[in-house]
Design a protein around this motif. Structure first.
Motif, PDB file in Angstrom:
ATOM      1  N   CYS A   1      36.114  30.792  65.958  1.00 47.42           N
ATOM      2  CA  CYS A   1      35.213  30.320  67.020  1.00 47.42           C
ATOM      3  C   CYS A   1      34.090  31.323  67.285  1.00 47.42           C
ATOM      4  O   CYS A   1      34.349  32.499  67.496  1.00 47.42           O
ATOM      5  CB  CYS A   1      36.031  30.116  68.289  1.00 47.42           C
ATOM      6  SG  CYS A   1      35.045  29.771  69.739  1.00 47.42           S
TER       7      CYS A   1
ATOM      8  N   ARG B   1      25.966  28.675  60.463  1.00 48.59           N
ATOM      9  CA  ARG B   1      26.638  29.863  61.011  1.00 48.59           C
ATOM     10  C   ARG B   1      25.654  31.035  61.054  1.00 48.59           C
ATOM     11  O   ARG B   1      25.590  31.770  62.021  1.00 48.59           O
ATOM     12  CB  ARG B   1      27.844  30.145  60.110  1.00 48.59           C
ATOM     13  CG  ARG B   1      28.750  31.224  60.543  1.00 48.59           C
ATOM     14  CD  ARG B   1      30.015  30.717  61.157  1.00 48.59           C
ATOM     15  NE  ARG B   1      30.749  31.857  61.684  1.00 48.59           N
ATOM     16  CZ  ARG B   1      31.790  31.782  62.469  1.00 48.59           C
ATOM     17  NH1 ARG B   1      32.264  30.611  62.840  1.00 48.59           N
ATOM     18  NH2 ARG B   1      32.393  32.849  62.915  1.00 48.59           N
TER      19      ARG B   1
ATOM     20  N   LYS C   1      36.701  21.319  55.600  1.00 46.01           N
ATOM     21  CA  LYS C   1      36.910  20.216  56.545  1.00 46.01           C
ATOM     22  C   LYS C   1      37.078  18.927  55.739  1.00 46.01           C
ATOM     23  O   LYS C   1      37.865  18.058  56.088  1.00 46.01           O
ATOM     24  CB  LYS C   1      35.696  20.095  57.462  1.00 46.01           C
ATOM     25  CG  LYS C   1      35.483  21.278  58.359  1.00 46.01           C
ATOM     26  CD  LYS C   1      36.042  21.023  59.718  1.00 46.01           C
ATOM     27  CE  LYS C   1      35.984  22.277  60.549  1.00 46.01           C
ATOM     28  NZ  LYS C   1      35.866  22.052  61.962  1.00 46.01           N
TER      29      LYS C   1
ATOM     30  N   TRP D   1      27.359  24.809  55.979  1.00 46.58           N
ATOM     31  CA  TRP D   1      28.088  25.529  57.021  1.00 46.58           C
ATOM     32  C   TRP D   1      27.554  26.968  57.137  1.00 46.58           C
ATOM     33  O   TRP D   1      27.289  27.451  58.239  1.00 46.58           O
ATOM     34  CB  TRP D   1      29.597  25.533  56.725  1.00 46.58           C
ATOM     35  CG  TRP D   1      30.325  26.512  57.587  1.00 46.58           C
ATOM     36  CD1 TRP D   1      30.582  26.387  58.918  1.00 46.58           C
ATOM     37  CD2 TRP D   1      30.807  27.797  57.205  1.00 46.58           C
ATOM     38  NE1 TRP D   1      31.216  27.506  59.393  1.00 46.58           N
ATOM     39  CE2 TRP D   1      31.368  28.384  58.356  1.00 46.58           C
ATOM     40  CE3 TRP D   1      30.832  28.501  55.997  1.00 46.58           C
ATOM     41  CZ2 TRP D   1      31.945  29.652  58.332  1.00 46.58           C
ATOM     42  CZ3 TRP D   1      31.416  29.755  55.970  1.00 46.58           C
ATOM     43  CH2 TRP D   1      31.965  30.324  57.133  1.00 46.58           C
TER      44      TRP D   1
HETATM   45  C1  HEM Z   1      38.600  28.339  75.489  1.00 50.96           C
HETATM   46  C2  HEM Z   1      37.506  28.029  74.871  1.00 50.96           C
HETATM   47  C3  HEM Z   1      37.392  27.761  73.402  1.00 50.96           C
HETATM   48  C4  HEM Z   1      38.359  27.503  72.488  1.00 50.96           C
HETATM   49  C5  HEM Z   1      39.864  27.429  72.696  1.00 50.96           C
HETATM   50  C6  HEM Z   1      37.700  27.314  71.210  1.00 50.96           C
HETATM   51  C7  HEM Z   1      38.351  27.029  70.027  1.00 50.96           C
HETATM   52  C8  HEM Z   1      37.706  26.831  68.828  1.00 50.96           C
HETATM   53  C9  HEM Z   1      38.371  26.452  67.615  1.00 50.96           C
HETATM   54  C10 HEM Z   1      39.866  26.210  67.466  1.00 50.96           C
HETATM   55  C11 HEM Z   1      37.433  26.349  66.659  1.00 50.96           C
HETATM   56  C12 HEM Z   1      37.653  25.984  65.191  1.00 50.96           C
HETATM   57  C13 HEM Z   1      37.399  24.525  64.963  1.00 50.96           C
HETATM   58  C14 HEM Z   1      37.499  24.190  63.495  1.00 50.96           C
HETATM   59  O1  HEM Z   1      37.068  24.926  62.633  1.00 50.96           O
HETATM   60  O2  HEM Z   1      38.025  23.135  63.188  1.00 50.96           O
HETATM   61  C15 HEM Z   1      36.162  26.669  67.255  1.00 50.96           C
HETATM   62  C16 HEM Z   1      34.978  26.674  66.572  1.00 50.96           C
HETATM   63  C17 HEM Z   1      33.776  26.897  67.176  1.00 50.96           C
HETATM   64  N1  HEM Z   1      33.559  27.227  68.487  1.00 50.96           N
HETATM   65 FE1  HEM Z   1      34.942  27.464  69.917  1.00 50.96          FE
HETATM   66  N2  HEM Z   1      36.353  27.458  71.385  1.00 50.96           N
HETATM   67  C18 HEM Z   1      36.123  27.719  72.705  1.00 50.96           C
HETATM   68  C19 HEM Z   1      34.901  27.912  73.304  1.00 50.96           C
HETATM   69  C20 HEM Z   1      33.709  27.943  72.646  1.00 50.96           C
HETATM   70  C21 HEM Z   1      32.442  28.191  73.265  1.00 50.96           C
HETATM   71  C22 HEM Z   1      32.260  28.492  74.736  1.00 50.96           C
HETATM   72  C23 HEM Z   1      31.498  28.092  72.288  1.00 50.96           C
HETATM   73  C24 HEM Z   1      30.033  28.245  72.360  1.00 50.96           C
HETATM   74  C25 HEM Z   1      29.377  28.649  73.382  1.00 50.96           C
HETATM   75  C26 HEM Z   1      32.178  27.798  71.048  1.00 50.96           C
HETATM   76  C27 HEM Z   1      31.561  27.637  69.835  1.00 50.96           C
HETATM   77  C28 HEM Z   1      32.213  27.346  68.674  1.00 50.96           C
HETATM   78  C29 HEM Z   1      31.530  27.096  67.419  1.00 50.96           C
HETATM   79  C30 HEM Z   1      30.038  27.122  67.177  1.00 50.96           C
HETATM   80  C31 HEM Z   1      32.521  26.810  66.475  1.00 50.96           C
HETATM   81  C32 HEM Z   1      32.330  26.448  65.004  1.00 50.96           C
HETATM   82  C33 HEM Z   1      32.611  27.640  64.108  1.00 50.96           C
HETATM   83  C34 HEM Z   1      32.508  27.279  62.641  1.00 50.96           C
HETATM   84  O3  HEM Z   1      32.925  26.206  62.213  1.00 50.96           O
HETATM   85  O4  HEM Z   1      32.033  28.140  61.906  1.00 50.96           O
HETATM   86  N3  HEM Z   1      33.520  27.712  71.310  1.00 50.96           N
HETATM   87  N4  HEM Z   1      36.355  26.964  68.584  1.00 50.96           N
END
Ligand code: HEM
Length: 598
Positions: free
Chosen positions: A520, A183, A155, A179
């Motif tokens: 995600c 995680r 990042k 991170w």
């Molecule tokens: C349609 C719904 C969702 C979409 C499109 C989505 C999309 C994403 C994307 C694109 C990332 C990557 C961001 C990055 O690294 O810059 C991400 C990371 C993450 N999302 Fe989702 N998300 C959704 C719903 C959720 C939900 C419901 C949760 C938790 C209950 C969640 C938890 C997380 C977490 C904790 C990360 C961080 C992962 C990491 O950096 O290791 N997301 N999400």
């Protein structure tokens, strides 16, 4: 909780810059003194002053030249080439920043970047105010950054700096060991589908649908975007913390043209204040990332996120403190579970307090996941409803699947959700055309190379610390990846021969949830939540339409969009993005209750 930093974030930035920038001036002053001391010769004041004044631009010019020299040498050493560069017309290519900001504020999403891809290719350099950035929509490049060479792309410090006052050191904002730590703490919680989640979705969905019905019965339009953001906020605060912010308890807003609206001057309640503050903080950090290092100058006197974050913390802090107290008490009684796996009906916070009682770590982690889960899911559901209003045939077919598989009133189960192929296709097609995180960035931690979008071209050199902006939104609409009808909303592409031809053959062309080790964490949770809500919605309503008259006047697509190709020409609303996608001015809809069908 440690108190938030009181010093505005622009101050340390400026202090660091001044120290670096004033070094040559200081050297000149000291040298002139030494000259006088050793050789008894006083340099004229004019000469010393000119030297001091010119030292800063000279230093910058030298730095730029040296950097360019290094880049050319390092690229040649790795057998790579530099990408094409978008050249501006003004000093420092400032006009490019104006172009990008103008499109960000007034144009169609991504146009400012997309414009140049036809001419320069799918990976190019846009250097603004001597800061180099690459932008790309190439699946192979994105695959390299997110998965193949994951360890090299972070990042980065600039992102962390811009997001820090809101995201702290949470999972979204951390790299490296920090991170991994976040995680590792959080992942076990997301391993399983939990029945308790369906129970809480059902309660909040029932309340929202009742509120919507009340409004529709009175002939009013509902801003579905606002309504669904309350549903996802209430669901997220309950499943994350065990305490719901109850934003659905307060009244839904009326449209600007509604006869009720002018008479309605209400003080926002706690839940609305929380929701607004939460959104405001995200808008501020999103604007920081648009402005690059420039944002520090706008926050020399105050941290713009301080006020909204105070409101957010007023809600969050007591919940965290209570959870820590509860955990301590149960440890004293010897009841605490030391099992690292999450129990069936515990909240994420219950799970986390078993692993750490550091209130700052808990605060940042909870807030990050709240941000990650609320707006992304709300955005996808908002655009799903928007698209079903534009395409009534899709709505009808999906409703038929709902009635056939689940029935008109039954509570959907995990098996129902898993078996509904058309529902999954509608959600995926929504995520393709309107991915909730449309733009993202990664920074290489060392000089490296990327694949050339031209398969016959040499690899492309990227200097360490160069931000690489990638747009999933634009990649998901590329005709060479998705076929000539790439811009068309057509859920069948997930069910017919096009699935194998395009997506299965090249899975990295569809990454709404990101990919690789940072994929995600909540993907399955999100599919469950969105599927559950859509089933409930379609059980209760037999038709839906946009109420364009309720759309605020400044939130209607400019007339010239109508003649544009593809999805832009079809838009009835203006899609915009801060960290996540949203409909500018809200999505105003009317729906027909299923019971009222004739
Ligand atoms: C349609 C719904 C969702 C979409 C499109 C989505 C999309 C994403 C994307 C694109 C990332 C990557 C961001 C990055 O690294 O810059 C991400 C990371 C993450 N999302 Fe989702 N998300 C959704 C719903 C959720 C939900 C419901 C949760 C938790 C209950 C969640 C938890 C997380 C977490 C904790 C990360 C961080 C992962 C990491 O950096 O290791 N997301 N999400």
């Amino acid at each position: 909780m440690l108190p938030r930093k009181k010093i505005p974030p622009g101050v340390p930035f400026l202090a660091r810059r001044l120290v670096v920038d004033l070094i040559p001036a200081a050297i000149i002053l000291v040298a002139s003194r030494l000259f006088d001391f050793i050789f008894h010769f006083k340099l004229p004041v004019v000469t010393v002053t000119a030297g001091v004044v010119l030292s800063v631009p000279t230093l910058y010019a030298l730095h730029i030249k040296l950097y360019q020299w290094h880049v050319r040498r390092a690229a040649a050493h790795l057998g790579a080439v530099l990408p094409p560069r978008w050249k501006g017309r003004s000093i420092g290519d400032r006009d490019l920043l104006d172009h990008v900001l103008e499109h960000y504020n007034n144009g169609y999403l991504g146009e400012g970047i997309w414009d140049k891809m036809g001419e320069l290719g799918y990976l190019y350099d846009v250097t603004i105010m001597w800061g180099t950035n690459y932008v790309t929509t190439d699946a192979n490049v994105i695959k390299t950054i997110l998965a193949m060479e994951f360890a090299e792309f972070e990042k980065g410090e600039e992102f962390r700096d811009a997001m820090g006052t809101v995201l702290g050191s949470g999972v979204f904002n951390a790299d490296g060991d920090m991170w991994k730590f976040h995680r590792m703490m959080t992942r076990p919680y997301f391993y399983r589908d939990r029945i308790s989640h369906f129970e809480l979705f059902d309660r909040h969905a029932a309340l929202l649908i009742k509120k919507m019905k009340d409004r529709f019965q009175g002939g009013h339009a509902v801003d579905f975007q606002d309504a669904i953001a309350r549903f996802t906020l209430d669901s997220a605060t309950e499943f994350l913390c065990g305490k719901c912010v109850d934003s659905l308890e307060s009244d839904l807003p009326y449209a600007h043209n509604d006869a009720v609206a002018p008479n309605l001057v209400r003080k926002p309640n706690v839940a609305e204040r929380f929701a607004r503050a939460f959104t405001e903080a995200q808008l501020i950090i999103a604007m920081r990332s648009q402005l690059g290092w420039f944002w520090h100058f706008q926050e020399l006197l105050r941290d713009k996120t301080a006020e909204p974050m105070q409101v957010v913390d007023q809600f969050l802090t007591p919940i965290l403190e209570e959870a820590i107290r509860r955990n301590r008490a149960s440890r004293v009684k010897g009841m605490a579970s030391h099992v690292k796996d999450a129990d069936e009906d515990e909240t994420l916070l219950d799970h986390l307090v078993k692993l750490t009682n550091n209130s700052n770590v808990l605060h940042d982690e909870m807030l990050n996941i709240l941000i990650a889960s609320r707006d992304t899911t709300a955005a996808t559901l908002t655009f799903a409803v928007y698209l079903m209003c534009l395409y009534p045939d899709v709505f009808k077919r999906l409703r038929a699947e709902v009635l056939e598989r689940v029935g008109p009133t039954q509570v959907p189960t995990f098996d129902d959700v898993r078996s509904m192929k058309y529902l999954r296709a509608v959600i995926n097609e929504t995520l393709r055309l309107y991915p909730a995180v449309p733009f993202n960035v990664r920074v290489p931690n060392r000089d490296t190379t990327l694949p050339n979008p031209d398969p016959n071209g040499p690899r492309i050199f990227v200097p360490a610390q160069t931000p690489i902006g990638y747009s999933v939104f634009l990649m998901h609409r590329r005709k060479d990846y998705w076929g000539p009808d790439a811009e068309k909303f057509d859920p069948d592409r997930w069910l017919d021969e096009r699935l194998n031809k395009y997506f299965t053959a090249n899975p990295f062309i569809f990454v709404p949830f990101n990919a690789g080790p940072r994929i995600c964490l909540g993907q399955q949770f999100a599919y469950n939540e969105m599927s559950f809500f859509l089933i409930r919605l379609l059980q209760n309503f037999s038709a839906m339409e946009l109420d364009l008259s309720a759309q605020p006047l400044d939130a209607r697509p400019p007339p010239e969009w109508a003649s544009a190709d593809g999805q832009k020409g079809k838009e009835k609303v203006i899609p915009k993005s801060h960290l996540t996608l949203y409909v500018y001015g809200g999505l105003w809809v009317k729906m027909t209750e299923a019971e009222k069908e004739t």
